[in-house]
Design an enzyme around this catalytic site. Structure first.
Site, PDB file in Angstrom:
ATOM      1  N   PHE A 123      -1.033   0.251  10.415  1.00 10.15           N
ATOM      2  CA  PHE A 123       0.181  -0.481  10.009  1.00 10.15           C
ATOM      3  C   PHE A 123       1.103  -0.565  11.231  1.00 10.15           C
ATOM      4  O   PHE A 123       1.311   0.431  11.925  1.00 10.15           O
ATOM      5  CB  PHE A 123       0.884   0.288   8.878  1.00 10.15           C
ATOM      6  CG  PHE A 123       1.674  -0.582   7.943  1.00 10.15           C
ATOM      7  CD1 PHE A 123       1.160  -0.949   6.701  1.00 10.15           C
ATOM      8  CD2 PHE A 123       2.935  -1.031   8.295  1.00 10.15           C
ATOM      9  CE1 PHE A 123       1.898  -1.740   5.833  1.00 10.15           C
ATOM     10  CE2 PHE A 123       3.668  -1.818   7.442  1.00 10.15           C
ATOM     11  CZ  PHE A 123       3.156  -2.180   6.211  1.00 10.15           C
ATOM     12  N   GLU A 142      -1.457   7.799   5.125  1.00 10.09           N
ATOM     13  CA  GLU A 142      -2.812   8.384   5.143  1.00 10.09           C
ATOM     14  C   GLU A 142      -3.032   9.339   6.321  1.00 10.09           C
ATOM     15  O   GLU A 142      -4.076  10.012   6.382  1.00 10.09           O
ATOM     16  CB  GLU A 142      -3.878   7.275   5.205  1.00 10.09           C
ATOM     17  CG  GLU A 142      -4.072   6.509   3.909  1.00 10.09           C
ATOM     18  CD  GLU A 142      -2.945   5.569   3.568  1.00 10.09           C
ATOM     19  OE1 GLU A 142      -2.411   4.915   4.493  1.00 10.09           O
ATOM     20  OE2 GLU A 142      -2.568   5.487   2.384  1.00 10.09           O
ATOM     21  N   VAL A 190       6.811   3.456  11.297  1.00 11.46           N
ATOM     22  CA  VAL A 190       7.370   3.077  10.002  1.00 11.46           C
ATOM     23  C   VAL A 190       8.711   2.383  10.250  1.00 11.46           C
ATOM     24  O   VAL A 190       9.613   2.953  10.870  1.00 11.46           O
ATOM     25  CB  VAL A 190       7.564   4.302   9.078  1.00 11.46           C
ATOM     26  CG1 VAL A 190       7.777   3.835   7.639  1.00 11.46           C
ATOM     27  CG2 VAL A 190       6.367   5.240   9.147  1.00 11.46           C
ATOM     28  N   THR A 218      12.659  -2.344   1.693  1.00 10.77           N
ATOM     29  CA  THR A 218      12.268  -1.593   0.497  1.00 10.77           C
ATOM     30  C   THR A 218      12.433  -0.087   0.668  1.00 10.77           C
ATOM     31  O   THR A 218      12.592   0.422   1.778  1.00 10.77           O
ATOM     32  CB  THR A 218      10.778  -1.847   0.152  1.00 10.77           C
ATOM     33  OG1 THR A 218       9.991  -1.186   1.136  1.00 10.77           O
ATOM     34  CG2 THR A 218      10.452  -3.312   0.104  1.00 10.77           C
ATOM     35  N   HIS A 254      10.080   1.876   0.179  1.00 13.10           N
ATOM     36  CA  HIS A 254       8.772   2.352   0.626  1.00 13.10           C
ATOM     37  C   HIS A 254       8.931   3.216   1.883  1.00 13.10           C
ATOM     38  O   HIS A 254       8.269   4.247   2.029  1.00 13.10           O
ATOM     39  CB  HIS A 254       7.899   1.126   0.952  1.00 13.10           C
ATOM     40  CG  HIS A 254       6.440   1.336   0.746  1.00 13.10           C
ATOM     41  ND1 HIS A 254       5.865   1.391  -0.491  1.00 13.10           N
ATOM     42  CD2 HIS A 254       5.431   1.504   1.631  1.00 13.10           C
ATOM     43  CE1 HIS A 254       4.564   1.584  -0.363  1.00 13.10           C
ATOM     44  NE2 HIS A 254       4.285   1.657   0.914  1.00 13.10           N
TER      45      HIS A 254
HETATM   46  N1  INI Z   1       2.844   2.282   6.660  1.00 13.60           N
HETATM   47  C1  INI Z   1       3.256   2.455   7.930  1.00 13.60           C
HETATM   48  O1  INI Z   1       2.575   3.113   8.714  1.00 13.60           O
HETATM   49  N2  INI Z   1       4.420   1.887   8.335  1.00 13.60           N
HETATM   50  C2  INI Z   1       5.211   1.158   7.509  1.00 13.60           C
HETATM   51  O2  INI Z   1       6.274   0.653   7.968  1.00 13.60           O
HETATM   52  C3  INI Z   1       4.801   0.969   6.160  1.00 13.60           C
HETATM   53  N3  INI Z   1       5.621   0.189   5.257  1.00 13.60           N
HETATM   54  O3  INI Z   1       6.732  -0.204   5.621  1.00 13.60           O
HETATM   55  O4  INI Z   1       5.213  -0.071   4.131  1.00 13.60           O
HETATM   56  C4  INI Z   1       3.573   1.556   5.756  1.00 13.60           C
HETATM   57  N4  INI Z   1       3.115   1.390   4.495  1.00 13.60           N
HETATM   58  C5  INI Z   1       1.741   1.627   4.143  1.00 13.60           C
HETATM   59  C6  INI Z   1       1.488   3.061   3.728  1.00 13.60           C
HETATM   60  O5  INI Z   1       1.539   3.906   4.864  1.00 13.60           O
HETATM   61  C7  INI Z   1       0.102   3.226   3.084  1.00 13.60           C
HETATM   62  O6  INI Z   1      -0.889   2.859   4.011  1.00 13.60           O
HETATM   63  C8  INI Z   1      -0.074   2.392   1.817  1.00 13.60           C
HETATM   64  O7  INI Z   1       0.983   2.595   0.917  1.00 13.60           O
HETATM   65  C9  INI Z   1      -1.423   2.769   1.124  1.00 13.60           C
HETATM   66  O8  INI Z   1      -1.409   4.124   0.706  1.00 13.60           O
END
Ligand code: INI
Length: 157
Positions: A26, A62, A85, A90, A92
């Site tokens: 990500f 993960e 991140v 959101t 999240h």
């Molecule tokens: N994962 C990241 O590494 N960075 C992010 O900014 C991010 N956002 O913003 O959603 C993110 N989301 C994915 C998360 O880490 C998981 O891979 C996903 O939810 C599946 O479990």
């Protein structure tokens, strides 16, 4: 000043030191820069590139799962966790940041394998770029040096 015993780790690679890296896909453009920085920092300080192994995971959430498996394998002297991140719109962000930071801290404490927190957590992409090799340094490179320092420290404690 009284004499005391001071223990600290050198930032040089012990012979044959093995480093595991967990990188999350990500925000991959940023994380690739962190990975480049980490490898550069390790190799410049004496780690053999054959002794560096990187595993990719989907997102920062993960990272602890893969890092724990690597720590428990006994194959690595230290681990470096790399992710990015970005807050965005959101909630999240908060869930991901909380879990990855807690998870990484627990892995180091429970396994005894030094596990570096190389997760860039920012409000926006500009701040992330700044920490991935632009004007605020490279968090991956910093983690490489911290990993070597911790390996050397742990061998003396
Ligand atoms: N994962 C990241 O590494 N960075 C992010 O900014 C991010 N956002 O913003 O959603 C993110 N989301 C994915 C998360 O880490 C998981 O891979 C996903 O939810 C599946 O479990």
């Amino acid at each position: 000043m009284r004499e005391i015993q001071v223990i600290e780790g050198k930032v040089t690679a012990p012979e044959g030191v093995k480093i595991g890296i967990v990188a999350s896909r990500f925000n991959e453009i940023i994380v690739h820069k962190l990975l480049d920085g980490a490898v550069d920092g390790l190799v410049r300080h004496g780690v053999d590139s054959d002794n560096i192994t990187a595993a990719w995971v989907p997102g920062s959430f993960e990272i602890p799962t893969a890092a724990l498996r690597m720590a428990e394998s006994g194959k690595y002297d230290a681990l470096i966790c790399l992710g990015c991140v970005i807050r965005g719109e959101t909630s999240h962000y908060d869930y991901v940041c909380n879990e990855v930071s807690k998870g990484i801290a627990q892995i180091g404490m429970t396994t005894g394998v030094p596990t570096m927190f190389g997760i860039v957590t920012t409000e926006n992409v500009e701040q992330a770029i700044a920490r991935a090799g632009a004007h605020a340094g490279n968090k991956g490179y910093d983690c490489a040096l911290s990993a070597l320092e911790m390996v050397n420290l742990m061998r003396q404690l």
